[in-house]
Design an enzyme around this catalytic site. Structure first.
Site, mmCIF file in Angstrom:
data_model
loop_
_atom_site.group_PDB
_atom_site.id
_atom_site.type_symbol
_atom_site.label_atom_id
_atom_site.label_comp_id
_atom_site.label_asym_id
_atom_site.label_seq_id
_atom_site.Cartn_x
_atom_site.Cartn_y
_atom_site.Cartn_z
ATOM 1 N N ASP A 243 2.663 -12.997 1.287
ATOM 2 C CA ASP A 243 3.867 -12.165 2.478
ATOM 3 C C ASP A 243 5.202 -12.567 1.968
ATOM 4 O OD1 ASP A 243 2.543 -9.964 3.012
ATOM 5 O OD2 ASP A 243 1.987 -9.876 4.558
ATOM 6 N N HIS B 222 2.123 1.813 -3.355
ATOM 7 C CA HIS B 222 0.361 3.204 -3.908
ATOM 8 C C HIS B 222 0.855 4.290 -4.025
ATOM 9 C CE1 HIS B 222 -0.818 -0.427 -6.001
ATOM 10 N NE2 HIS B 222 -2.363 -0.571 -4.573
ATOM 11 N N HIS C 106 0.084 -1.256 -9.523
ATOM 12 C CA HIS C 106 0.173 -2.751 -9.397
ATOM 13 C C HIS C 106 0.824 -3.714 -10.545
ATOM 14 C CE1 HIS C 106 -4.392 -3.020 -6.747
ATOM 15 N NE2 HIS C 106 -3.187 -3.201 -6.160
ATOM 16 N N THR D 57 9.464 -3.763 -15.105
ATOM 17 C CA THR D 57 8.697 -4.715 -15.386
ATOM 18 C C THR D 57 7.745 -5.534 -15.799
ATOM 19 O OG1 THR D 57 7.314 -3.012 -14.591
ATOM 20 C CG2 THR D 57 7.498 -3.566 -12.740
ATOM 21 N N GLU E 182 0.913 -1.041 -0.120
ATOM 22 C CA GLU E 182 -0.305 0.057 -0.507
ATOM 23 C C GLU E 182 0.960 1.013 -0.274
ATOM 24 O OE1 GLU E 182 -2.712 -0.304 -0.953
ATOM 25 O OE2 GLU E 182 -3.395 -2.550 -0.684
#
Length: 355
Positions: A325, A270, A276, A292, A267
């Site tokens: 995670d 962002h 994303h 990416t 987050e």
């Protein structure tokens, strides 16, 4: 999906001016390609996330849906985000040579190992002071050790280069980078509130407003509901709602697949202007980062390498995907450059420098 192409309008506006300075600005505007930029996303159409919802194997961030809502409610936000993106691309163009449009280039050819060097921005390690707002019926249910573990995770993820954790066979080790951010706890505010679920419409921020959001990252920890782990506001939004909201079960070191504090890392990405990893759309949508690879969906769980979509291997271990995670390891050089651009002079978060 609503598409935004504002560069022609911007050029037309500049041609209306008659001074030599404005003529120079026209040339500058024409040299910064904004033709691929968009703000509204296909976030609601991420089929992989929909199929995995409730199965415990996909992360659910609501940042893009929250952005779409804010765009609908605030007609001026579109232009603000265009200006933020223009500044970002102008800054990067002055410090290096990103590809046309500033977008990713890995998807089409299958070559995902794109050489993007970290920019030399003279900003050093950027420290972000953090205010944490705990809002629960018992605000002490989120312990001090849990808060400290979250701060430690943020500091590690934005500084470490975890190439030793990357799966065998990946070419992404050359792309992993130290993003150059540190985080310091400026204060914790505990609010006992009986509300059982706060949703995703920024109600938590109305009840407990951010404190000096121009200079501090505000993080609210509460029960969001709806299976949502967290959501963030992108640069350019209203200061009264600026910050990150996280579910308490996904804040710091807890338990389960999302219990290592990396929802906050995602987050804050962002909040630092990262999209994303799959661009919230099909193969023709991008996250505006050169190194990416393109994809058409999120990834959950701990995928094997390579997981291939759009003719290239997905960077499933990137913090901006939806994997567990324990299987998230990296930001790229391109993501580093993009995040740091908003802290450069004139950037959307430049007021945080030196705070």
């Amino acid at each position: 999906m609503k598409k935004v192409f504002l560069s022609m309008a911007a050029v037309a506006f500049l041609f209306a001016a008659c001074s030599d300075d404005s003529k120079e600005a026209i040339v500058e505007e024409q040299n910064i390609d904004m033709s691929d930029f968009y703000v509204y996303t296909d976030s609601n159409d991420d089929l992989a996330s929909k199929e995995n919802k409730g199965k415990g194997n996909s992360k659910f961030c609501y940042a893009m849906e929250n952005l779409n809502r804010q765009l609908n409610q605030n007609p001026g936000l579109e232009k603000k985000m265009y200006d933020v993106e223009y500044h970002t691309r102008k800054f990067l163009a002055g410090k290096g040579k990103p590809p046309k449009g500033g977008g990713g280039s890995g998807g089409g050819s299958g070559d995902t190992d794109v050489d993007v060097l970290p920019i030399q921005d003279n900003l050093g390690i950027i420290n972000i002071p953090v205010y944490i707002h705990i809002v629960y019926p018992d605000a002490n249910s989120i312990s001090t050790s849990q808060i400290n573990s979250q701060m430690a995770t943020l500091n590690a993820d934005f500084r470490d280069i975890n190439t030793n954790l990357l799966p065998s066979g990946t070419t992404f080790a050359n792309d992993a980078t130290d993003a150059g951010f540190s985080f310091s706890l400026a204060g914790t505010f505990r609010h006992n509130d009986s509300r059982s679920s706060w949703g995703t419409n920024d109600a938590i921020k109305s009840a407990y407003p951010p404190i000096t959001p121009e200079t501090h990252l505000n993080i609210w920890v509460c029960e969001i509901g709806g299976g949502i782990l967290g959501y963030a506001q992108f640069p350019g939004g209203n200061s009264s709602t600026d910050g990150v909201v996280l579910g308490g079960n996904y804040f710091g070191n807890t338990s389960g697949a999302y219990g290592l504090g990396r929802t906050a890392t995602h987050e804050v990405g962002h909040y630092f202007n990262l999209r994303h990893i799959w661009g919230d759309g099909r193969c023709n949508r991008d996250d505006f980062v050169a190194d990416t690879p393109k994809s058409d969906r999120s990834n959950g769980g701990c995928p094997t390498f390579p997981t291939t979509h759009c003719k290239s291997a997905d960077m499933t271990m990137n913090y901006m995907d939806y994997t567990y995670d324990s299987c998230m390891y990296m930001f790229t050089d391109g993501q580093r450059n993009r995040m740091r651009a908003i802290f450069a002079p004139g950037g959307a978060r430049s007021s945080m420098i030196g705070s």
